[in-house]
Design an enzyme around this catalytic site. Structure first.
Site, PDB file in Angstrom:
ATOM      1  N   HIS A  99      -3.700  -5.266   1.342  1.00  8.54           N
ATOM      2  CA  HIS A  99      -3.421  -5.664   2.715  1.00  8.54           C
ATOM      3  C   HIS A  99      -3.918  -7.101   2.913  1.00  8.54           C
ATOM      4  O   HIS A  99      -4.828  -7.554   2.232  1.00  8.54           O
ATOM      5  CB  HIS A  99      -4.153  -4.757   3.701  1.00  8.54           C
ATOM      6  CG  HIS A  99      -3.671  -3.338   3.693  1.00  8.54           C
ATOM      7  ND1 HIS A  99      -2.449  -2.973   4.210  1.00  8.54           N
ATOM      8  CD2 HIS A  99      -4.255  -2.201   3.225  1.00  8.54           C
ATOM      9  CE1 HIS A  99      -2.302  -1.664   4.073  1.00  8.54           C
ATOM     10  NE2 HIS A  99      -3.368  -1.169   3.470  1.00  8.54           N
TER      11      HIS A  99
ATOM     12  N   CYS B 122       0.840  -1.202   0.000  1.00  6.33           N
ATOM     13  CA  CYS B 122       0.000   0.000   0.000  1.00  6.33           C
ATOM     14  C   CYS B 122       0.878   1.256   0.000  1.00  6.33           C
ATOM     15  O   CYS B 122       1.568   1.527  -0.987  1.00  6.33           O
ATOM     16  CB  CYS B 122      -0.972  -0.028   1.173  1.00  6.33           C
ATOM     17  SG  CYS B 122      -2.362   1.124   0.974  1.00  6.33           S
TER      18      CYS B 122
END
Length: 493
Positions: free
Chosen positions: A431, A334
């Site tokens: 994630h 991310c």
């Protein structure tokens, strides 16, 4: 529906509120009670994407799983995600509405309370019982006005409260007595009992203190929960301590290091690695020596440009180049993935001051932060060997590639991430990619852990922990009093 809400508040942060709510949700669910968790206001950088396409704190997602439910935005209607020491992104009913400093949000609380009560009403119409969790301590004098996180909510919905304290911190009786003393008379009356958490030793030595507490306050001690060794429960926000594994770091031959960014987000991504019998995960804080490692992972960040600057100040840039020169692997997740590109642009100041920051330039790409956040659960397959992978996206950045790279993950409708031409560097927006045993195995294989033992089933480990907590409710708490507080029949053993 005649729904009873019971609220768990703590004398301090990390007293055990999230843990006790999780335990009570599983304990009630095992009895066939339709129960839902609820946290009016949460401040955390660990979050998940819900079934209805919003974002809530990860602790409430764990509590939902304990209750046998899919996480929903009504379970955490107000989420604050700090992006500086004085400002946070405000998320209402799962979606970001603005960045506010503490003073502005204080004035906004009357509006936020409406959102809290709307969510609580909807849950009350669907479930038989609600177990609510407070935030921090109800005795924070500076935050009492317009409170929506603790007693302000409890008084608004007229619910009883259990107060929990962590005896491992010391001063547990002062915590209880002091907290009670700082509450108003009506708030004191809401406290229906105390729970002591993380006790180790001979309980007989504690009994005189329990007798004193009950006599001094006129309120019962509902039980004393033990210090549970080896318990793995995903953290609400604070970085974890030592892993729950029984294997010592010296026996773990594969080394993973993660910079403890000031605004690190979703560090629960690394929990499956911490539980791997062959992997030693180490978070490297400010001023600490950056040790040799097999794999460096740049984690998610709520303030990517500021955290990128922090990395450079801490000497990570030359350390990463040296790591790669000797054949180590680098993975960005991310915000950490965004750092691997040439530029990160924040034209409207979403995460701090408006402007642009140069990245590490390992990929010929740049990312522009935009107001609309991408929130979605994802399923796909690793391009490394086609292993199934699940995860979720929570980010405001749109990444543009100026060179074509092999993607790291093939999703149903698009590609995610990138792998460098020399195979040493990879990045992804997802994630949770280590949660799947097959995906974790293959990512570690790519990183250099070739001769792997059996990979633990992460979901099973989490479920076993929740079952242990529910067993503790049965064994150590006054379940007859709990049932009366919840307006449930008192079971005869």
């Amino acid at each position: 529906m005649n729904t009873q809400t019971l609220m768990v508040q703590g004398t301090t942060s990390d007293a055990g509120k999230s843990m006790l709510v999780t335990a009570l949700c599983r304990w009630l669910s095992r009895q066939g009670v339709r129960v839902a968790p609820f946290k009016p206001q949460n401040m955390a950088l660990n979050s998940v994407v819900t079934a209805d396409g919003g974002e809530i704190g990860r602790a409430q997602a764990v509590q939902a799983w304990a209750a046998g439910l899919a996480p929903h935005t009504d379970m955490n209607p107000v989420l604050l995600k700090p992006n500086t020491d004085k400002k946070a992104q405000i998320i209402i009913h799962g979606h970001a509405i603005a960045n506010m400093d503490a003073g502005v949000f204080h004035d906004y609380k009357s509006i936020a309370l409406k959102a809290v009560l709307e969510s609580h009403t909807r849950l009350s119409n669907q479930y038989e019982r609600i177990i609510a969790e407070g935030a921090g301590s109800p005795a924070e004098i500076n935050l009492r006005a317009h409170d929506i996180a603790n007693m302000g909510f409890a008084e608004a919905v007229d619910c009883p409260v259990i107060l929990i304290a962590d005896i491992d911190r010391g001063g547990v009786f002062a915590h209880f007595a002091g907290t009670l003393a700082l509450l108003s008379e009506s708030e004191q009356a809401r406290i229906q009992g105390f729970v002591i958490n993380r006790f180790r030793g001979d309980k007989k030595l504690l009994d005189p203190g329990l007798d004193w507490l009950e006599q001094y306050t006129g309120k019962p001690v509902l039980g004393v929960l033990p210090y549970l060794q080896g318990l793995h429960l995903e953290a609400e926000d604070a970085l974890p301590g030592s892993a729950a594994s029984t294997v010592s770091p010296e026996q773990k031959l594969f080394r993973v290091i993660v910079p403890a960014l000031p605004r690190i987000s979703n560090h629960t991504d690394f929990d499956p690695l911490r539980l791997h019998p062959q992997v030693h995960v180490q978070f490297i804080g400010p001023g600490e020596t950056i040790p040799p490692a097999d794999l460096i992972i740049l984690p998610g960040s709520k303030s990517v440009c500021a955290d990128l600057d922090w990395l450079r100040q801490q000497g990570w840039e030359p350390a990463i180049y040296r790591h790669l020169r000797y054949g180590g692997k680098l993975l960005g997740i991310c915000g950490g993935f965004q750092m691997l590109g040439k530029w990160i642009h924040d034209p409207i100041g979403l995460e701090g001051d408006a402007g642009s920051a140069p990245g590490f330039a390992f990929f010929d790409m740049e990312t522009t932060l935009a107001a609309d956040k991408i929130l979605r659960n994802c399923q796909g397959r690793l391009s490394l060997n086609n292993a199934a992978v699940t995860g979720y996206e929570i980010h405001a950045g749109i990444t543009t590639y100026h060179t074509r790279y092999q993607s790291l993950i093939h999703l149903a409708k698009n590609q995610d991430g990138a792998i460098s031409d020399d195979g040493l560097i990879a990045g992804t927006y997802l994630h949770g990619i280590f949660t799947s045993a097959a995906a974790c195995h293959e990512l570690l294989t790519w990183a250099g852990l070739v001769d792997q033992h059996s990979m633990p089933d992460y979901q099973s480990i989490c479920n076993v922990a929740i079952e242990r907590l529910a067993d503790c409710v049965e064994q150590y708490l006054d379940t007859a009093r709990l049932n009366r507080l919840l307006n449930l029949p008192v079971r005869i053993s």
